[in-house]
Structures are given as C-alpha cells and as structure tokens.
Design a protein around this motif. Structure first.
Motif, short mmCIF file in Angstrom:
data_model
loop_
_atom_site.label_atom_id
_atom_site.label_comp_id
_atom_site.label_asym_id
_atom_site.label_seq_id
_atom_site.Cartn_x
_atom_site.Cartn_y
_atom_site.Cartn_z
N GLU A 174 0.83 -1.21 0.00
CA GLU A 174 0.00 0.00 0.00
C GLU A 174 0.86 1.26 0.00
OE1 GLU A 174 -0.29 -2.46 2.18
OE2 GLU A 174 -2.36 -3.23 2.19
N PHE A 175 2.00 1.21 0.72
CA PHE A 175 2.88 2.38 0.77
C PHE A 175 3.55 2.65 -0.58
CE2 PHE A 175 2.68 1.91 5.43
CZ PHE A 175 2.49 3.23 5.77
N HIS A 176 3.89 1.59 -1.30
CA HIS A 176 4.46 1.79 -2.64
C HIS A 176 3.48 2.55 -3.54
CE1 HIS A 176 7.26 -1.82 -1.88
NE2 HIS A 176 8.02 -0.74 -1.97
N ILE A 177 2.22 2.11 -3.52
CA ILE A 177 1.20 2.77 -4.34
C ILE A 177 0.97 4.20 -3.87
CG2 ILE A 177 -1.20 2.67 -5.12
CD1 ILE A 177 0.70 0.48 -6.22
N ALA A 178 0.95 4.39 -2.55
CA ALA A 178 0.73 5.73 -2.00
C ALA A 178 1.86 6.68 -2.41
CB ALA A 178 0.61 5.65 -0.49
N ILE A 179 3.10 6.19 -2.37
CA ILE A 179 4.23 7.04 -2.73
C ILE A 179 4.19 7.42 -4.20
CG2 ILE A 179 6.75 7.07 -3.00
CD1 ILE A 179 6.88 5.36 -0.44
N ILE A 180 3.82 6.48 -5.06
CA ILE A 180 3.69 6.78 -6.49
C ILE A 180 2.65 7.86 -6.71
CG2 ILE A 180 2.95 5.85 -8.72
CD1 ILE A 180 4.19 3.16 -7.86
N MET A 181 1.50 7.72 -6.07
CA MET A 181 0.43 8.70 -6.22
C MET A 181 0.83 10.05 -5.64
SD MET A 181 -2.86 6.28 -5.30
CE MET A 181 -4.04 7.60 -5.50
N PHE A 214 2.64 15.71 -6.18
CA PHE A 214 3.47 16.83 -5.77
C PHE A 214 4.04 17.54 -7.00
CE2 PHE A 214 7.73 18.44 -4.64
CZ PHE A 214 7.37 19.39 -3.70
N ILE A 215 4.54 16.77 -7.93
CA ILE A 215 5.09 17.35 -9.16
C ILE A 215 3.98 18.01 -9.97
CG2 ILE A 215 6.20 16.78 -11.36
CD1 ILE A 215 7.71 14.57 -9.83
N PHE A 216 2.81 17.38 -10.00
CA PHE A 216 1.68 17.94 -10.73
C PHE A 216 1.27 19.29 -10.15
CE2 PHE A 216 -2.67 18.48 -12.07
CZ PHE A 216 -2.74 17.88 -13.32
N ALA A 217 1.26 19.39 -8.81
CA ALA A 217 0.86 20.64 -8.16
C ALA A 217 1.83 21.77 -8.51
CB ALA A 217 0.81 20.45 -6.64
N ILE A 218 3.12 21.47 -8.49
CA ILE A 218 4.12 22.48 -8.87
C ILE A 218 3.96 22.83 -10.35
CG2 ILE A 218 6.59 22.93 -9.14
CD1 ILE A 218 7.06 21.11 -6.74
N GLY A 219 3.72 21.80 -11.16
CA GLY A 219 3.60 22.01 -12.60
C GLY A 219 2.43 22.87 -12.99
N ILE A 257 -10.89 18.97 -0.09
CA ILE A 257 -11.88 18.03 -0.62
C ILE A 257 -11.21 16.99 -1.53
CG2 ILE A 257 -13.74 19.70 -0.43
CD1 ILE A 257 -13.71 20.10 -3.42
N PHE A 258 -10.11 17.39 -2.18
CA PHE A 258 -9.39 16.40 -3.00
C PHE A 258 -8.48 15.52 -2.15
CE2 PHE A 258 -10.56 19.39 -6.40
CZ PHE A 258 -11.10 18.49 -7.30
N CYS A 259 -8.01 16.06 -1.01
CA CYS A 259 -7.25 15.22 -0.09
C CYS A 259 -8.15 14.11 0.45
CB CYS A 259 -6.71 16.07 1.06
SG CYS A 259 -5.73 15.16 2.26
N ALA A 260 -9.38 14.47 0.82
CA ALA A 260 -10.34 13.47 1.30
C ALA A 260 -10.65 12.45 0.21
CB ALA A 260 -11.62 14.17 1.76
N MET A 261 -10.82 12.93 -1.00
CA MET A 261 -11.11 12.03 -2.11
C MET A 261 -9.93 11.09 -2.38
SD MET A 261 -12.43 13.05 -5.92
CE MET A 261 -13.07 11.78 -7.04
N ALA A 297 -4.07 17.97 -7.25
CA ALA A 297 -2.74 17.41 -6.99
C ALA A 297 -2.31 17.66 -5.56
CB ALA A 297 -1.73 18.01 -7.96
N MET A 298 -2.63 18.86 -5.03
CA MET A 298 -2.30 19.14 -3.62
C MET A 298 -2.92 18.09 -2.71
SD MET A 298 -2.88 23.27 -3.37
CE MET A 298 -2.14 24.42 -4.52
N GLY A 299 -4.18 17.76 -2.99
CA GLY A 299 -4.86 16.77 -2.17
C GLY A 299 -4.23 15.40 -2.27
N TYR A 300 -3.73 15.06 -3.45
CA TYR A 300 -3.15 13.74 -3.66
C TYR A 300 -1.70 13.66 -3.18
CZ TYR A 300 -7.11 11.79 -6.11
OH TYR A 300 -8.35 11.29 -6.41
N ILE A 301 -1.12 14.79 -2.77
CA ILE A 301 0.21 14.73 -2.16
C ILE A 301 0.12 14.13 -0.76
CG2 ILE A 301 2.12 16.12 -1.25
CD1 ILE A 301 1.52 18.14 -3.50
N LEU A 302 -0.82 14.63 0.03
CA LEU A 302 -0.95 14.21 1.42
C LEU A 302 -1.89 13.02 1.60
CD1 LEU A 302 -0.36 14.72 4.43
CD2 LEU A 302 -2.26 16.34 4.44
N GLY A 303 -2.96 12.97 0.81
CA GLY A 303 -4.01 11.98 1.02
C GLY A 303 -3.55 10.53 0.98
N PRO A 304 -2.90 10.08 -0.10
CA PRO A 304 -2.53 8.66 -0.17
C PRO A 304 -1.60 8.18 0.93
CG PRO A 304 -2.51 9.63 -2.36
CD PRO A 304 -2.70 10.76 -1.39
#
Length: 403
Positions: free
Chosen positions: A44-51, A56-61, A232-236, A358-365
């Motif tokens: 699960e951590f491998h998948i979470a780190i990929i996401m 994180f890169i998407f948010a900066i981009g 709301i995207f972090c929760a999602m 993307a911000m939400g998906y940095i912390l959420g997974p």
C-alpha cells in the motif's frame, strides 16, 4: 449575440473534450492502481508514494504552466499537456508490463513506475490550468461559474466512464485499460490542434503583466478557499487510495473483482456529480456561496457514512452523496476564489485552483496508507474530520464577508 455565443460554446466543448480525455485516463489509473500493485507484489505504501510523488510534481507544474500559458498561449500549452499525457501513459503502462513479465520486480519495478509517473506529471500538468484559464478568459464574470463548471464537469464524465471502461477491460489484463486510454488523449490533441481558436492576451492584462509592482497578494479568504479545494481532494484521495484495498481485505474480493467494484462505486459518484452540475450549477440556480454551504456538509456526511457503514449498499449511498458534494463544491469554490482576487492575480489563483487536486493527492494517499495499517476504516473518518474543520472555517469567512 448568437455570433459571439456560438464560438464561445464551441470552445468550451473542445476544452471539455480535452479534459475528458485526461480524466478518463486518470480515472482508469486510480481504479486499477491498487489492484495492479497488489498483483505485482507492491505494498500500500508503494502505491501511495507513487500517487503522492506524482501529485506533488503535478501541483508544482500546474502553477508553473499557468503562468507560462498567460504569455505563451493557453491553446499551445494545452497541446503540450495532452502530448505529454499520451507519451507518459504509454511509458507508465510499459513499466507495469515489464513487471508482470518478470523483467522488473520489487524495488526496480517501484522506482521505474515512480520515475515514469513523475515525468508524466511534469508535462501533463499543463492541461488543467490551460483549459480553465482559457474558459475564464472567454467568459464574463456572470458566466464564470457556469464556464468553469462546464469545463471541469469533464472530470465527472471521465469518472463516470473511466471506471466502467476499466472494469470491462481488466479481464484482458490489468494493464490493458492504461494502454487503451492513450487513444483518447491523442484524439483530444488533434481536436485542440485543428478546432480550438487561439486567443490573444487583452491589452489590459498585458499592461498589468508588464507592471508587476501593481500586483497585490491574494486575499486571505482566497487562500482559504484554495486550501478548502485542496482538502476536498485530499479526502477524495484518501478514499481512492483505500477503496481498492478495502474491497480486497474487508469484502474478500480478488484484485480484478476489486477493480470492478471500485469502478461501480466511482461511477455512482460521478453520475450524481455530473447530474448536479448540469441541472443546478451550470444553470446558476443557486449562488456560488450557497452551493458551498450545501456541498461541504454533504461531503462530511458522505465520508462519515463510509466510516460507519456495515453493508456495501450503504457505501454506495455514501458515494452518491460524495458525488453531489463534489459536483457543487469544486466549481463553486473555484469561481468564488477567482472572483475575490485582484484581476492581475487571476492567472496565479487559477493555477492554484487547478493544482488543488494534486495538492490533495500529495498528502491523502500516504496518510490513508498509514491509517489503513491500524484500522482499514480509519481513512474514511479522517477524511470526514478534515472536511468538517474546513467547513466551519469557510462558513465563518463567507458569513463575515457578507455582513
């Protein structure tokens, strides 16, 4: 009036198709990723780190591309994003194929997936801010909520179609859906290239960009609204990181069955989200402030139901409520945030808003993966609490603003 309305409507439809193609790809990836990871022996951590890393890169981009597009043109950078998405998706799928073939395994497979997904995010992050920025530029203040909703509703259609599409193709192999979505983004690239008009920066905007000393920082309420979008995207993200593994560990499903069940759940959520956007949001039946007041509590209740549910049908009801909240919440928060900021900061705020998924998906997974180890229901409760906090903050700020 008809002469000006028709090109605007056509442009919004093209932008919708562009985001629809990438949304289908994202939906397919999120639907199948936990199952692909479990099948390949990744944790699960491998998948979470990929996401999380790619997010994180998407948010900066998105912030970077939003500012570049303001000078280089939204249409040109939108094509760059679509091309990058196509190439990146093919490369990412290829790494999974090498993993299943035994060429890559363990850490080698993980790092190959991490690198290809991160490189993909670097380029594909150009698409959302360019599409939303283009929509804002061709719309008046009164049309803004509807225009943003119309373009971003592509995400809901993609979430509606993508999981079903993935569920139908996983029987041919878990990685098959990823390869096939490249066709959609390539078609979107051709459509933008051939049909979307180029728009020029207006003289007023150009003069503002040439005078950076006139720029004012975004108001505090604007930053809170941006952070609320991110929440709301972090929760999602916590829900999506958890749900695939949850069906395997709680309901005893196989990886393929889990991907199909996640597809059904996401389809229900996307259907209600799309319906509320078409029937309510785009027709401006309520003000953006009122939509926010409805959407945020709905999301809190939805995730709380996921936490306490005892039967799969209760989970599906929660997904329906989540779809209603997302359909009203994101376009309303985006419209209000871009309305509250100074005109010269609109491109910056647009970049922040389109970066919030993307911000939400940095912390959420990673947060969901950590909580999942202690209690497989815990990520749902954490999502509900997070949104409850931001609901109270936003309610207070909006009420204070309207006094």
């Amino acid at each position: 009036m008809n002469k000006t309305h028709q090109p605007r409507a056509t442009s919004l439809n093209i932008l919708f198709c562009a985001l629809l193609a990438t949304s289908i790809g994202q939906s397919v990836m999120l639907t199948t990723l936990p199952s692909m990871g479990r099948e390949a022996g990744l944790s699960e951590f491998h998948i979470a780190i990929i996401m999380s890393s790619s997010a994180f890169i998407f948010a900066i981009g998105t912030s970077f591309w939003s500012r570049v597009a303001k000078h280089k043109g939204y249409r040109k950078l939108l094509m760059v994003g679509l091309a990058g998405y196509s190439i990146g998706t093919f490369a990412f799928a290829g790494m999974w194929s090498l993993g299943y073939a035994g060429v890559l395994c363990g850490s080698a497979l993980f790092f190959a997936l991490l690198i290809t997904r991160s490189l993909q995010s670097t380029i594909m992050s150009a698409s959302p801010p360019c599409a939303v920025g283009y929509a804002i530029r061709i719309s008046s203040d009164q049309q803004r909520v509807g225009a943003i909703s119309r373009v971003t509703s592509a995400n809901n259609v993609g979430q509606l179609f993508g999981p079903v599409y993935a569920g139908a193709l996983v029987s041919f192999g878990l990685v098959t859906p990823l390869y096939s979505v490249v066709v959609f983004t390539l078609l979107a690239f051709v459509l933008v290239w051939r049909k979307l008009p180029t728009i020029q920066t207006s003289p007023s905007l150009q003069s503002q960009t040439n005078q950076p000393t006139l720029a004012k920082p975004a108001k505090g309420i604007t930053l809170i609204l941006v952070l609320s979008c991110a929440s709301i995207f972090c929760a999602m993200a916590m829900m999506q990181q958890t749900l695939g593994f949850f069906f395997i560990d709680h309901y005893g499903k196989s990886p393929v069955q889990s991907a199909q069940q996640v597809g059904i759940a996401m389809m229900l959520s996307a259907a209600t989200s799309l319906s509320i956007q078409i029937l309510v949001v785009q027709k401006a039946r309520f003000s953006a402030d009122n939509l926010i007041r409805i959407a945020l509590p709905l999301l809190c209740v939805a995730y709380l139901l996921m936490f306490i549910h005892q039967h799969i049908y209760t989970l599906y009801i929660a997904m329906l409520l989540m779809g209603l909240g997302m359909g009203m919440g994101y376009p309303s928060l985006a419209a209000v945030a871009t309305s509250y900021c100074a005109p010269e900061n609109q491109a910056k705020v647009t970049g922040y808003i389109t970066a919030t998924p993307a911000m939400g998906y940095i912390l959420g997974p990673p947060l969901a993966a950590a909580l999942y180890q202690g209690d497989i229901h815990a990520p749902f409760l954490a999502a509900s609490v997070l949104l409850a906090v931001f609901t109270m903050i936003v309610f207070f700020l909006v009420r204070a603003k309207n006094k």
